[in-house]
Design an enzyme around this catalytic site. Structure first.
Site, mmCIF file in Angstrom:
data_model
loop_
_atom_site.group_PDB
_atom_site.id
_atom_site.type_symbol
_atom_site.label_atom_id
_atom_site.label_comp_id
_atom_site.label_asym_id
_atom_site.label_seq_id
_atom_site.Cartn_x
_atom_site.Cartn_y
_atom_site.Cartn_z
ATOM 1 N N SER A 265 0.842 -1.201 0.000
ATOM 2 C CA SER A 265 0.000 0.000 0.000
ATOM 3 C C SER A 265 0.874 1.247 0.000
ATOM 4 O O SER A 265 2.083 1.182 0.199
ATOM 5 C CB SER A 265 -0.870 0.013 1.256
ATOM 6 O OG SER A 265 -0.047 0.270 2.382
ATOM 7 N N LYS A 266 0.217 2.369 -0.208
ATOM 8 C CA LYS A 266 0.939 3.643 -0.197
ATOM 9 C C LYS A 266 1.601 3.846 1.158
ATOM 10 O O LYS A 266 2.697 4.380 1.267
ATOM 11 C CB LYS A 266 -0.064 4.759 -0.503
ATOM 12 C CG LYS A 266 0.320 6.140 -0.036
ATOM 13 C CD LYS A 266 0.512 7.081 -1.201
ATOM 14 C CE LYS A 266 0.701 8.530 -0.800
ATOM 15 N NZ LYS A 266 1.708 8.802 0.204
#
Ligand code: GLU
Length: 516
Positions: A265-266
């Protein structure tokens, strides 16, 4: 060779393209090119609440940066356009109604409150039933429970409705996934998904299947997260009578966090200091900009190469692939089922491999794209020579900022480092070396190597004692390119000035080794 291949990348512009999405685009692209087929870009923008301004342009820009050119798409058109779902709304209503007419879908008029009440009731009963399916639909307000007249009246009076898929009660739904083999799901596990919403927009499922069919898509290659939607899609193909033209499916493994657990994920990127987007993205809400691979100094060829190997494994041990080699070797059969662990160090390694192969001019041109640390007032030739040195030691262009500085600014020699060298000795040989260099007219690398070698031999000096001190004197660094390389790039005049300045520092700093 598979014939007539048509594949699509179908992102939703709900935010910046994640590198996982870019990998999906890449695999579609490779598959299309390998089989001489067509690669389409379709923008799936039917979820109006999640649209993010700028996201569509970002997707186009990212594909262009990576040179994943599509043959048909929203900005270039094509025979099956338009390629933006918001421009195809008339089609979806038609197809949703067709399913109602054929008895495969129905109108549902339940309000949000009524649906919530059902949800509460089911959870109080401890039921694991899905909310709107074969076991509950008969209790709800829909065209299966109301008379035909009443349904017509409600619609005519403008009452909001959705159209839901009528999922068969007891059926095994089977399909073949090119990566995972045969998949079998019982219809009991599916709910009557909304196909068409009360706001007049289709849901993803309807629009996706209708468009894949109308665009003659032969292979659906997409992320694993869509695997659970596929049984519904298979049913829709059957409901429409399109079974014989149903595309083949291939669901790609997840990109995993560097730890190997959970989807990348970011937040992982922020936590561990690497980008998860191809290009910089400015969040329109917070105004915050996150650099992408491009801004961190990655070359698109390297990004393509490392993404290709995240999930797909060629038969041999080769790691570096030109695009044409990827196209040649790519096959769905060599895609792994299990998730691919993301490794930023490996990504850097790939970039280094690509960077060091580029000619200095090319690297210098790339450097120009980083005006914040592109050196001003420097001759092009000098810059190219510096680039030829830096590319050997830097993995990312962003590292040129620090590694390049001492070539453009005279260094300040850190006192502690000067003290690490045997000043007493340096003071003995450095003046002599300065004289030797002064006599040297050819300042090419090979001649300088020769000069240094002879100088060490004549004075009975060890390379290990002299060269690090010289590197420090010339660039103010403890590690770096070879001394002959540095001297050749800096040139005679600059070398002489830097060495004289360093001699002064060596002479003026107390050397504990000498004092004790
Ligand atoms: N719009 C979907 C997405 O955002 C497409 C999924 C598919 O390829 O079917 O990923």
């Amino acid at each position: 060779m598979e014939s007539g291949v048509r594949v699509r990348f179908a992102p939703s512009p709900t935010g910046p393209l994640h590198i996982g999405g870019l990998r999906t685009a890449l695999y579609n692209f490779l598959f299309a090119r390998k089989h001489n087929g067509a690669f389409l870009l379709r923008i799936e923008d039917t979820d109006r609440n999640r649209l993010v301004p700028g996201a569509e342009q970002y997707i186009l820009d990212s594909l262009r940066w990576c040179q994943l050119h599509y043959d048909e798409g929203p900005d270039i058109g094509g025979p099956c356009g338009p390629y933006r779902q918001s421009e195809r709304l008339h089609l979806y209503r038609h197809y949703a109604q067709l399913l109602v007419e054929r008895g495969h879908a129905y109108y549902a008029f339940d309000t949000a409150e009524q649906l919530e009440a059902l949800r509460r009731e089911l959870s109080q009963q401890g039921s694991d039933l899905q909310q709107y399916d074969a076991t509950t639909r008969n209790r709800m307000i829909n065209s299966l429970t109301l008379s035909a007249d009443e349904v017509q009246q409600r619609i005519a009076s403008g009452q909001p409705y959705v159209i839901r898929a009528l999922i068969p009660q007891d059926e095994e739904i089977q399909f073949v996934d090119r990566i995972r083999g045969t998949i079998s799901v019982h219809s009991r596990q599916l709910d009557d998904k909304v196909l068409f919403k009360s706001d007049g927009w289709p849901t993803y499922h309807l629009a996706n299947v209708v468009d894949d069919h109308l665009m003659n898509i032969t292979h659906v290659i997409r992320g694993e997260e869509w695997l659970s939607s596929t049984p519904l899609h298979v049913l829709l193909y059957r409901f429409f009578g399109w079974e014989s033209q149903m595309p083949q499916f291939a669901h790609l493994p997840l990109l995993l966090k560097p730890e190997g657990t959970g989807k990348l994920s970011k937040r992982d990127g922020d936590r561990l200091g690497f980008p998860v987007f191809p290009l910089a993205w400015t969040d329109p809400e917070t105004g915050q900009t996150s650099p992408g691979y491009r801004e961190r100094g990655f070359l698109p060829e390297a990004v393509i190469n490392f993404l290709a190997l995240l999930g797909w494994h060629p038969s041999g041990n080769q790691e570096l692939f030109e695009l044409y080699e990827l196209i040649h070797d790519f096959s769905l059969e060599h895609i792994h089922k299990s998730g691919a662990r993301f490794d930023f160090e490996k990504a850097r390694w790939f970039n280094h491999e690509y960077l060091k192969r580029l000619p200095g001019e090319e690297v210098a041109r790339l450097w120009q794209q980083f005006p914040e640390f592109y050196p001003q007032g420097v001759s092009w030739d000098y810059l190219v020579q510096v680039c030829d040195l830096l590319k050997q030691r830097c993995s990312l262009l962003e590292e040129f900022r620090d590694a390049g500085r001492p070539f453009f600014e005279r260094p300040v020699l850190p006192k502690e480092w000067v003290q690490q060298h045997d000043k007493g000795q340096v003071n003995l040989w450095l003046p002599e070396l300065l004289q030797a260099l002064d006599r040297q007219s050819d300042f090419s690398k090979t001649k300088l190597e020769e000069l240094l070698k002879n100088f060490l031999a004549q004075h009975g000096l060890k390379a290990g004692a002299v060269l690090p001190a010289l590197r420090l004197a010339l660039l103010g660094v403890n590690q770096g390119p070879s001394v002959a390389d540095i001297m050749a790039v800096l040139g005679k005049e600059e070398v002489s000035q830097r060495l004289q300045a360093a001699l002064h520092v060596f002479t003026s700093i107390d050397n504990p080794k000498v004092n004790t």
